[in-house]
Design a protein around this motif. Structure first.
Motif, PDB file in Angstrom:
ATOM      1  N   ASN A 175      21.344  28.233  35.258  1.00 21.15           N
ATOM      2  CA  ASN A 175      22.302  27.146  35.464  1.00 21.15           C
ATOM      3  C   ASN A 175      22.274  26.148  34.316  1.00 21.15           C
ATOM      4  O   ASN A 175      23.318  25.607  33.933  1.00 21.15           O
ATOM      5  CB  ASN A 175      22.050  26.457  36.800  1.00 21.15           C
ATOM      6  CG  ASN A 175      22.368  27.361  37.971  1.00 21.15           C
ATOM      7  OD1 ASN A 175      23.015  28.395  37.815  1.00 21.15           O
ATOM      8  ND2 ASN A 175      21.903  26.982  39.144  1.00 21.15           N
ATOM      9  N   HIS A 218      24.282  27.737  31.641  1.00 23.02           N
ATOM     10  CA  HIS A 218      25.652  28.093  31.999  1.00 23.02           C
ATOM     11  C   HIS A 218      26.426  26.951  32.653  1.00 23.02           C
ATOM     12  O   HIS A 218      27.446  27.179  33.309  1.00 23.02           O
ATOM     13  CB  HIS A 218      25.644  29.329  32.895  1.00 23.02           C
ATOM     14  CG  HIS A 218      25.288  30.565  32.155  1.00 23.02           C
ATOM     15  ND1 HIS A 218      23.975  30.913  31.900  1.00 23.02           N
ATOM     16  CD2 HIS A 218      26.045  31.517  31.566  1.00 23.02           C
ATOM     17  CE1 HIS A 218      23.959  32.038  31.203  1.00 23.02           C
ATOM     18  NE2 HIS A 218      25.205  32.424  30.986  1.00 23.02           N
ATOM     19  N   SER A 219      25.966  25.749  32.461  1.00 23.38           N
ATOM     20  CA  SER A 219      26.695  24.559  32.871  1.00 23.38           C
ATOM     21  C   SER A 219      27.362  23.989  31.634  1.00 23.38           C
ATOM     22  O   SER A 219      26.835  24.117  30.521  1.00 23.38           O
ATOM     23  CB  SER A 219      25.718  23.533  33.464  1.00 23.38           C
ATOM     24  OG  SER A 219      26.309  22.263  33.507  1.00 23.38           O
ATOM     25  N   TYR A 220      28.493  23.352  31.789  1.00 21.52           N
ATOM     26  CA  TYR A 220      29.180  22.762  30.638  1.00 21.52           C
ATOM     27  C   TYR A 220      28.492  21.501  30.119  1.00 21.52           C
ATOM     28  O   TYR A 220      28.863  20.999  29.057  1.00 21.52           O
ATOM     29  CB  TYR A 220      30.643  22.457  30.985  1.00 21.52           C
ATOM     30  CG  TYR A 220      31.507  23.690  31.090  1.00 21.52           C
ATOM     31  CD1 TYR A 220      31.785  24.460  29.968  1.00 21.52           C
ATOM     32  CD2 TYR A 220      32.045  24.086  32.306  1.00 21.52           C
ATOM     33  CE1 TYR A 220      32.580  25.592  30.058  1.00 21.52           C
ATOM     34  CE2 TYR A 220      32.843  25.217  32.402  1.00 21.52           C
ATOM     35  CZ  TYR A 220      33.095  25.965  31.275  1.00 21.52           C
ATOM     36  OH  TYR A 220      33.879  27.087  31.357  1.00 21.52           O
ATOM     37  N   TRP A 222      29.182  28.341  22.760  1.00 22.96           N
ATOM     38  CA  TRP A 222      28.559  28.172  24.068  1.00 22.96           C
ATOM     39  C   TRP A 222      29.616  27.973  25.153  1.00 22.96           C
ATOM     40  O   TRP A 222      29.565  28.586  26.216  1.00 22.96           O
ATOM     41  CB  TRP A 222      27.592  27.008  23.990  1.00 22.96           C
ATOM     42  CG  TRP A 222      26.585  26.862  25.079  1.00 22.96           C
ATOM     43  CD1 TRP A 222      26.442  27.626  26.207  1.00 22.96           C
ATOM     44  CD2 TRP A 222      25.565  25.865  25.145  1.00 22.96           C
ATOM     45  NE1 TRP A 222      25.400  27.147  26.957  1.00 22.96           N
ATOM     46  CE2 TRP A 222      24.845  26.072  26.334  1.00 22.96           C
ATOM     47  CE3 TRP A 222      25.206  24.804  24.319  1.00 22.96           C
ATOM     48  CZ2 TRP A 222      23.776  25.268  26.716  1.00 22.96           C
ATOM     49  CZ3 TRP A 222      24.139  24.003  24.688  1.00 22.96           C
ATOM     50  CH2 TRP A 222      23.433  24.235  25.866  1.00 22.96           C
ATOM     51  N   CYS A 223      30.611  27.128  24.865  1.00 19.26           N
ATOM     52  CA  CYS A 223      31.707  26.923  25.823  1.00 19.26           C
ATOM     53  C   CYS A 223      32.488  28.218  26.052  1.00 19.26           C
ATOM     54  O   CYS A 223      32.859  28.528  27.194  1.00 19.26           O
ATOM     55  CB  CYS A 223      32.656  25.832  25.329  1.00 19.26           C
ATOM     56  SG  CYS A 223      32.059  24.162  25.603  1.00 19.26           S
ATOM     57  N   HIS A 282      31.365  31.234  25.855  1.00 17.50           N
ATOM     58  CA  HIS A 282      30.538  32.113  26.675  1.00 17.50           C
ATOM     59  C   HIS A 282      30.656  31.738  28.157  1.00 17.50           C
ATOM     60  O   HIS A 282      30.858  32.604  29.018  1.00 17.50           O
ATOM     61  CB  HIS A 282      29.070  32.043  26.241  1.00 17.50           C
ATOM     62  CG  HIS A 282      28.176  32.827  27.148  1.00 17.50           C
ATOM     63  ND1 HIS A 282      27.914  34.151  26.940  1.00 17.50           N
ATOM     64  CD2 HIS A 282      27.519  32.470  28.278  1.00 17.50           C
ATOM     65  CE1 HIS A 282      27.127  34.588  27.917  1.00 17.50           C
ATOM     66  NE2 HIS A 282      26.870  33.584  28.730  1.00 17.50           N
ATOM     67  N   ILE A 283      30.525  30.462  28.452  1.00 13.55           N
ATOM     68  CA  ILE A 283      30.599  30.023  29.845  1.00 13.55           C
ATOM     69  C   ILE A 283      31.993  30.304  30.415  1.00 13.55           C
ATOM     70  O   ILE A 283      32.125  30.794  31.542  1.00 13.55           O
ATOM     71  CB  ILE A 283      30.242  28.531  29.973  1.00 13.55           C
ATOM     72  CG1 ILE A 283      28.788  28.300  29.558  1.00 13.55           C
ATOM     73  CG2 ILE A 283      30.474  28.047  31.403  1.00 13.55           C
ATOM     74  CD1 ILE A 283      28.412  26.832  29.419  1.00 13.55           C
ATOM     75  N   ASP A 330      32.229  33.984  31.186  1.00  9.28           N
ATOM     76  CA  ASP A 330      31.490  34.303  32.412  1.00  9.28           C
ATOM     77  C   ASP A 330      32.269  33.880  33.652  1.00  9.28           C
ATOM     78  O   ASP A 330      32.349  34.618  34.630  1.00  9.28           O
ATOM     79  CB  ASP A 330      30.123  33.617  32.408  1.00  9.28           C
ATOM     80  CG  ASP A 330      29.055  34.428  31.712  1.00  9.28           C
ATOM     81  OD1 ASP A 330      29.381  35.463  31.091  1.00  9.28           O
ATOM     82  OD2 ASP A 330      27.875  34.023  31.782  1.00  9.28           O
ATOM     83  N   ARG A 331      32.839  32.681  33.631  1.00 11.54           N
ATOM     84  CA  ARG A 331      33.609  32.199  34.783  1.00 11.54           C
ATOM     85  C   ARG A 331      34.838  33.078  35.015  1.00 11.54           C
ATOM     86  O   ARG A 331      35.188  33.384  36.152  1.00 11.54           O
ATOM     87  CB  ARG A 331      34.061  30.755  34.588  1.00 11.54           C
ATOM     88  CG  ARG A 331      32.977  29.741  34.534  1.00 11.54           C
ATOM     89  CD  ARG A 331      32.285  29.543  35.877  1.00 11.54           C
ATOM     90  NE  ARG A 331      31.443  28.376  35.856  1.00 11.54           N
ATOM     91  CZ  ARG A 331      30.243  28.320  35.284  1.00 11.54           C
ATOM     92  NH1 ARG A 331      29.747  29.387  34.694  1.00 11.54           N
ATOM     93  NH2 ARG A 331      29.541  27.216  35.293  1.00 11.54           N
TER      94      ARG A 331
END
Length: 127
Positions: A63, A66-68, A93-94, A96-97, A100-101
């Motif tokens: 988490n 994988h949190s913004y 990084w953004c 990637h998240i 995933d979402r």
């Protein structure tokens, strides 16, 4: 974790797509190398190793990666300090998240790897 209604899951996946597209467009405008993008894109998934220490540690590590909160803080610091490398890393990084979402991978609960805020992932536990 309870599974959100289908309409909410769809909205969260579409938000992920929007973040992914925005991050890709911004990265392209930045002019950073796509080789670096490819090398760093899956880096946040190393946080999955935390699950080797148990569901509580795994969920916390995953988490956090994988949190913004982290990438947005990095982007803000990069913009204020004019640090193009940090800006590139924050955008990757953004992306990637967001990816995933889009695929339906959400933040994890402590009840096990398969329980996420977007619903259950993986095969159902046969027991």
């Amino acid at each position: 974790m309870t599974t959100p209604p289908a309409g909410v899951r769809t909205l969260l996946r579409l938000e992920g797509l929007a973040v992914l597209i925005a991050a890709l467009l911004a990265y392209a405008q930045l002019g950073a190398g796509w080789g670096a993008f490819a090398l760093l894109f899956l880096l946040p998934d190393l946080s999955l190793l935390g699950f080797l220490a148990g569901p509580r540690v795994g969920a916390a590590a995953y988490n956090a990666a994988h949190s913004y909160l982290g990438p947005v803080a990095l982007l803000a610091a990069a913009a204020l300090g004019e640090w193009p490398v940090a800006l590139a890393v924050g955008l990757i990084w953004c992306a990637h998240i967001g990816f995933d979402r889009l695929l339906g991978f959400g933040l994890h609960g402590t009840s096990g790897f398969g329980a996420t805020h977007l619903g259950r992932i993986g095969r159902a536990d046969p027991w």
